[in-house]
Enzyme design. Structure first.
Site, PDB file in Angstrom:
ATOM      1  N   ARG A 193     120.726  69.939  65.362  1.00  0.00           N
ATOM      2  CA  ARG A 193     120.399  68.771  66.196  1.00  0.00           C
ATOM      3  C   ARG A 193     119.042  68.951  66.858  1.00  0.00           C
ATOM      4  O   ARG A 193     118.265  68.011  66.992  1.00  0.00           O
ATOM      5  CB  ARG A 193     121.504  68.548  67.235  1.00  0.00           C
ATOM      6  CG  ARG A 193     121.356  67.238  67.991  1.00  0.00           C
ATOM      7  CD  ARG A 193     122.564  66.959  68.855  1.00  0.00           C
ATOM      8  NE  ARG A 193     122.713  67.918  69.927  1.00  0.00           N
ATOM      9  CZ  ARG A 193     123.760  67.959  70.774  1.00  0.00           C
ATOM     10  NH1 ARG A 193     124.732  67.077  70.648  1.00  0.00           N
ATOM     11  NH2 ARG A 193     123.826  68.860  71.726  1.00  0.00           N
ATOM     12  N   LYS A 227     118.066  64.391  71.385  1.00  0.00           N
ATOM     13  CA  LYS A 227     118.235  64.984  72.719  1.00  0.00           C
ATOM     14  C   LYS A 227     116.845  65.254  73.280  1.00  0.00           C
ATOM     15  O   LYS A 227     116.297  66.357  73.163  1.00  0.00           O
ATOM     16  CB  LYS A 227     119.084  66.259  72.614  1.00  0.00           C
ATOM     17  CG  LYS A 227     119.751  66.614  73.935  1.00  0.00           C
ATOM     18  CD  LYS A 227     120.919  67.548  73.711  1.00  0.00           C
ATOM     19  CE  LYS A 227     121.485  68.074  75.008  1.00  0.00           C
ATOM     20  NZ  LYS A 227     122.127  67.068  75.852  1.00  0.00           N
ATOM     21  N   GLU A 247     128.041  55.417  75.591  1.00  0.00           N
ATOM     22  CA  GLU A 247     128.446  56.754  76.044  1.00  0.00           C
ATOM     23  C   GLU A 247     128.312  56.866  77.554  1.00  0.00           C
ATOM     24  O   GLU A 247     127.756  56.002  78.220  1.00  0.00           O
ATOM     25  CB  GLU A 247     127.671  57.852  75.325  1.00  0.00           C
ATOM     26  CG  GLU A 247     126.172  57.803  75.519  1.00  0.00           C
ATOM     27  CD  GLU A 247     125.446  58.829  74.647  1.00  0.00           C
ATOM     28  OE1 GLU A 247     125.944  59.936  74.453  1.00  0.00           O
ATOM     29  OE2 GLU A 247     124.341  58.491  74.180  1.00  0.00           O
TER      30      GLU A 247
HETATM   31  N1  PLP Z   1     125.812  62.403  75.263  1.00  0.00           N
HETATM   32  C1  PLP Z   1     124.831  62.799  76.089  1.00  0.00           C
HETATM   33  C2  PLP Z   1     123.881  61.773  76.588  1.00  0.00           C
HETATM   34  C3  PLP Z   1     124.713  64.154  76.465  1.00  0.00           C
HETATM   35  O1  PLP Z   1     123.738  64.559  77.286  1.00  0.00           O
HETATM   36  C4  PLP Z   1     125.638  65.077  75.964  1.00  0.00           C
HETATM   37  C5  PLP Z   1     125.537  66.490  76.343  1.00  0.00           C
HETATM   38  O2  PLP Z   1     124.969  67.274  75.665  1.00  0.00           O
HETATM   39  C6  PLP Z   1     126.638  64.626  75.084  1.00  0.00           C
HETATM   40  C7  PLP Z   1     126.695  63.282  74.764  1.00  0.00           C
HETATM   41  C8  PLP Z   1     127.643  65.562  74.481  1.00  0.00           C
HETATM   42  O3  PLP Z   1     127.056  66.403  73.523  1.00  0.00           O
HETATM   43  P1  PLP Z   1     127.595  67.851  73.260  1.00  0.00           P
HETATM   44  O4  PLP Z   1     129.049  67.747  73.044  1.00  0.00           O
HETATM   45  O5  PLP Z   1     126.870  68.309  72.031  1.00  0.00           O
HETATM   46  O6  PLP Z   1     127.263  68.670  74.448  1.00  0.00           O
HETATM   47  C1  COI Z   2     125.036  69.176  78.123  1.00  0.00           C
HETATM   48  O1  COI Z   2     126.204  68.834  78.192  1.00  0.00           O
HETATM   49  O2  COI Z   2     124.672  70.239  77.608  1.00  0.00           O
HETATM   50  C2  COI Z   2     123.983  68.320  78.622  1.00  0.00           C
HETATM   51  O3  COI Z   2     122.930  68.393  78.107  1.00  0.00           O
HETATM   52  C3  COI Z   2     124.284  67.443  79.734  1.00  0.00           C
HETATM   53  C4  COI Z   2     123.314  67.538  80.891  1.00  0.00           C
HETATM   54  C5  COI Z   2     123.424  68.814  81.653  1.00  0.00           C
HETATM   55  C6  COI Z   2     121.926  67.167  80.543  1.00  0.00           C
END
Ligand code: PLP
Ligand code: COI
Length: 331
Positions: free
Chosen positions: A74, A175, A211
């Site tokens: 990612r 991200k 989300e």
């Molecule tokens: N959506 C957003 C906007 C986020 O910042 C995150 C956190 O990382 C997620 C979803 C969930 O992603 P992950 O499960 O890879 O941490």
């Molecule tokens: C995460 O869940 O890792 C995120 O990036 C969320 C936030 C701390 C930016």
């Protein structure tokens, strides 16, 4: 131990510079701060991408990384979109492992509720005026012990916001720092109104659930189907991906990814937020301008959400056998 979800200085962080042609040797730096040009593209134009994952200490004292290859892939995708030179998957994994290993003393004990949060990032550095890709870059990894963003399994409340975090064909699925800057006003507004976070709708029609501010959304229907929104502007969360796998392959549930109309919220017996920081958090209340919906199952310790949470947690902390390839040991 009740650690906050916040930054604290640890022993070292990883830095690796790209000089416009090649990567220089990466190393661990003990000095806390970086020195960069005030006209860096990251500072002026938001040329920044990052990742978020955690290291978990098991009962055996060993420290585990959860699905790091997915974070690496990612990250490369986000970095490429901002026209930055991407590290390889192996470079990413090595940098994270080295940084965690050097900071093993900061990984909270098993059963403390704490983890080591890992923040790989890439920024354009070096001064320039035109809003164009930088010539120089820094790939870094910072680690810090944290508690949970939301209390474990304590239900949260969300306010549907009128704002968008990203455009329909924009950066939503990447991200990148800019998405988080764009979310701050909406999140603050929700928090000031007494909610834990905001819920974003799809930026094209504002009819579908997108989300949560920093987590993905899922719902469980009365016939036990795991439903999660599909949209080009959602961050494809690794926690959500893992829950989809557990639901389908281990819990024998149907899993559906599709646009989820806001109007359909009534059809869910459970709704939840999932992410690295959010872990899996049941949602008990979602408010729009017109109405407030409540989800009484949010406090049920035997809910599907609670079962998904327990299975995921037991994999991450090494209490149960993980699906193949999900865990990487650091020590
Ligand atoms: N959506 C957003 C906007 C986020 O910042 C995150 C956190 O990382 C997620 C979803 C969930 O992603 P992950 O499960 O890879 O941490
Ligand atoms: C995460 O869940 O890792 C995120 O990036 C969320 C936030 C701390 C930016």
């Amino acid at each position: 131990m009740n650690l906050p979800f916040n930054y604290t200085k640890t022993k070292s962080h990883y830095v690796q510079y790209h000089n416009g042609e090649t990567w220089e040797q990466g190393h661990l730096q003990q000095k806390e701060n970086l020195e960069i040009n005030p006209m860096s593209t990251s500072l002026q134009y938001g040329q920044e991408a990052f990742e978020g994952l955690k290291a978990y200490r098991g009962q055996d004292g060993r420290v585990r990384l959860f699905r790091i290859e997915e974070n690496a892939k990612r990250f490369i995708r986000s970095v490429n979109f901002l026209h930055m030179p991407a590290p390889t998957v192996d470079m990413f994994i090595e940098a994270v492992k080295q940084t965690v290993f050097d900071n093993l003393d900061y990984v909270p004990p098993y059963d403390s509720g704490g983890t080591l949060y890992i923040r790989p990032y890439m920024i354009g550095i070096g001064g320039q005026l035109p809003p164009a890709p930088s010539k120089h870059y820094l790939f870094g990894v910072v680690v810090m012990p944290v508690g949970q963003l939301f209390e474990p399994l304590k239900p949260i409340s969300l306010k549907v916001t009128h704002f968008d975090r990203a455009a329909p064909n924009g950066t939503g699925s990447y991200k990148v720092g800019g998405n988080y800057a764009a979310s701050m006003y909406a999140q603050n507004e929700a928090k000031n109104a007494g909610y834990n976070d905001c819920l974003f709708l799809d930026p094209r029609t504002h009819e579908h659930i997108e989300e949560v501010g920093v987590a993905n959304f899922f719902g469980i229907t009365n016939d036990n189907t795991y439903v999660t929104p599909e949209s080009p502007s959602i961050l494809r969360g690794i926690t959500n991906l893992s829950l989809q796998y557990i639901a389908a392959e281990e819990f024998n549930m149907d899993v559906v990814k599709r646009p989820v109309p806001l109007e359909e919220l009534n059809a869910f017996k459970e709704v939840g937020a999932c992410g690295t920081a959010a872990v899996i958090t049941p949602i008990e209340k979602i408010a729009t301008d017109e109405q407030t919906l409540t989800f009484p199952e949010a406090t049920n310790q035997n809910s599907v959400t609670a079962k998904l949470h327990n299975r995921l947690k037991n994999i991450q902390f090494g209490d149960e056998t993980p699906p193949k390839g999900w865990i990487t040991f650091v020590n």
